[in-house]
Design an enzyme around this catalytic site. Structure first.
Site: not given
Ligand SMILES: Cc1cc2nc3c(=O)[nH]c(=O)nc-3n(C[C@H](O)[C@H](O)[C@H](O)COP(=O)(O)OP(=O)(O)OC[C@H]3O[C@@H](n4cnc5c(N)ncnc54)[C@H](O)[C@@H]3O)c2cc1C
Length: 471
Positions: A358, A305, A340, A277, A274, A381
């Site tokens: 989107w 759309w 997420n 990512w 993650e 997105w």
């Molecule tokens: C439509 C959509 C919009 C999103 N918008 C954002 C946003 O604006 N900012 C954001 O930080 N994340 C975004 N995410 C990714 C993800 O949802 C969040 O990073 C995550 O929910 C943050 O929670 P956490 O810190 O507990 O994540 P954890 O699951 O604990 O993951 C640890 C860290 O990994 C990174 N991470 C995890 N998943 C992703 C991912 N899919 N893409 C990129 N980085 C990731 C984040 O920095 C996160 O803090 C988005 C995902 C989707 C599907």
């Protein structure tokens, strides 16, 4: 060098800060500054929750810096005006800062470079927010990666650098430097500070990391999909604001993995993925800045759309009639946070059930999310809409009812955020329309569209574009 300025941006911490470490090594005196630009309160992407988090993190940084003998200077205005002005006041030879990757931030850095250059002041920019940036990882053909799995393989093949040392207390006498106030009540910046997550600042970030690495990391692989559980790290606002360094997170993760049982190790590896990512989407944004204006796959810019504003407003307000979607949106509106799994569900619903672009959802998320980040948000997105790099194929469409049943099986999350449904039994909570009598009594809205009817429309919309391409 005698005097340098450290320009804080998305690196609001005194530990594991690359540019700050360099500045104190190379200059006899370092003056830290934060510039409150007008852009923080204007523009379509400004968000109250994020601003509140930023201001609170800044307040905490100011205290941490003061304890170490480095009063933080706050200036309001344009960076390209304020930085040369401050350097002239101090007789500073250089400005140090950590690199930003968003196109607007890079344009600003160019303006700052030109202004400082014109004044004979150096501008030193360091990689800090990521382990590998932009063109450091390339395919065999020398191109940026556009698929995650080979990117993550290349990412993992190199050694991860250790955290930078914490800033040490300064022994220098500090002369008084004019500083603007930090508008902590928010009113000054035109935003209320009520909608925010409770934690902000460097100490809170370290506490969150420590708490996560103590236990939840070991079950992350499965628990991370259930919004009612506390299964993820919640580090995203901290990683975005830089209240924690990525090297610190990775060092903690490596230690936790070393102590994990063989059964727990896969969870640690999922968490690492993650974090990768996050870097993947940052390098996509750097290498393909056009993703901010349209689909990564340009052929999908021709998608027709829907522009149904009533549907969009029902989605924003959490009034679509689909409990898991509405619970998620109400949670976002009230707290600035969304899990997420829920981000994926509501994004799929907007694009594939309501057939709305989107980019509308992307903007709304940026206005609301406490962790709103251009790269991750755009990537998330485009992935959900099926228009991005590693996108879910367009025919993969989440069913909001089965998603709810699978990831909120007891309906705990829905009960918390949709009180109209709180009394419903488990078998109805994700599909209240199945009991027409109950549905008629409830104040909960009827479904604004029927998933079964929208699915074929979505497939047809995507196929129309694919057909045109074949002609
Ligand atoms: C439509 C959509 C919009 C999103 N918008 C954002 C946003 O604006 N900012 C954001 O930080 N994340 C975004 N995410 C990714 C993800 O949802 C969040 O990073 C995550 O929910 C943050 O929670 P956490 O810190 O507990 O994540 P954890 O699951 O604990 O993951 C640890 C860290 O990994 C990174 N991470 C995890 N998943 C992703 C991912 N899919 N893409 C990129 N980085 C990731 C984040 O920095 C996160 O803090 C988005 C995902 C989707 C599907």
């Amino acid at each position: 060098m005698k005097t340098a300025v450290h320009w804080f941006r998305r690196d609001l911490r005194v530990s594991d800060n690359t540019a700050l470490s360099e500045a104190v090594q190379r200059a006899e005196r370092v003056v830290p500054v934060f510039i409150l630009e007008d852009a923080f309160r204007t523009g379509p992407d400004v968000g109250a929750a994020r601003l509140a988090f930023l201001l609170r993190s800044l307040d905490s940084l100011r205290k941490n810096l003061a304890e170490l003998g480095y009063p933080l200077v706050i200036r309001r205005g344009r960076s390209e005006v304020e930085l040369p002005r401050l350097c002239a006041e101090l007789g500073a030879q250089a400005v140090f800062c950590n690199k930003r990757y968003e196109p607007y931030a890079q344009a600003r850095d160019n303006r700052v470079f030109n202004a400082l250059n014109g004044a004979g002041v150096g501008f030193e920019v360091f990689k800090d927010a990521v382990i590998w940036e932009e063109r450091e990882l390339l395919t065999k053909a020398g191109n940026p990666f556009t698929v995650f799995t080979p990117y993550s393989r290349a990412w993992k093949a190199r050694a991860i650098p250790p955290p930078k040392p914490k800033l040490r207390a300064s022994s220098k006498r500090v002369p008084k430097i004019a500083s603007d106030p930090l508008p902590l009540d928010g009113a000054d910046l035109g935003h209320p500070l009520s909608q925010t997550m409770p934690f902000a600042g460097e100490r809170a970030a370290r506490d969150a990391l420590r708490a996560f690495l103590k236990q939840p990391i070991f079950t992350y692989g499965t628990a991370r999909d259930f919004p009612a559980q506390n299964g993820t790290s919640r580090l995203s606002p901290h990683l975005r604001c830089g209240t924690i360094g990525i090297r610190t997170v990775l060092t903690g993760l490596r230690k936790a993995r070393a102590e994990a049982s063989p059964a727990q190790r896969p969870s640690c590896d999922v968490f690492l993925n993650e974090l990768i990512w996050r870097e993947f989407y940052l390098q996509v944004l750097s290498n393909f800045p056009r993703v901010m204006r349209g689909c990564f796959r340009p052929e999908y810019d021709a998608l027709k759309w829907s522009d149904n504003r009533e549907h969009f407003e029902a989605w924003c307000a959490g009034m679509t009639g689909y409990p898991i979607v509405d619970a998620a949106m109400r949670c976002l509106n009230a707290t600035g946070w969304m899990h997420n799994r829920l981000r994926m569900i509501v994004a799929m619903f907007l694009t594939k059930d309501l057939l709305i672009n989107w980019q509308w959802g992307e903007r709304y998320f940026m206005q609301k999310l406490v962790d709103g980040d251009m790269a991750a948000n755009n990537g998330g997105w485009q992935w959900s809409a099926g228009t991005g790099t590693d996108a879910a194929p367009y025919f993969r469409i989440f069913n909001p009812v089965s998603q709810g049943l699978k990831f909120d099986p007891q309906g705990e999350f829905v009960r918390e955020w949709v009180p109209e449904l709180a009394a419903l039994p488990e078998d109805l909570i994700h599909q209240p329309w199945e009991d027409p009598l109950l549905a008629a009594k409830s104040r909960y809205p009827a479904r604004i569209v029927l998933h079964e009817e929208q699915r074929p429309k979505c497939l047809a919309m995507f196929k129309a574009v694919s057909r045109r391409l074949q002609v």
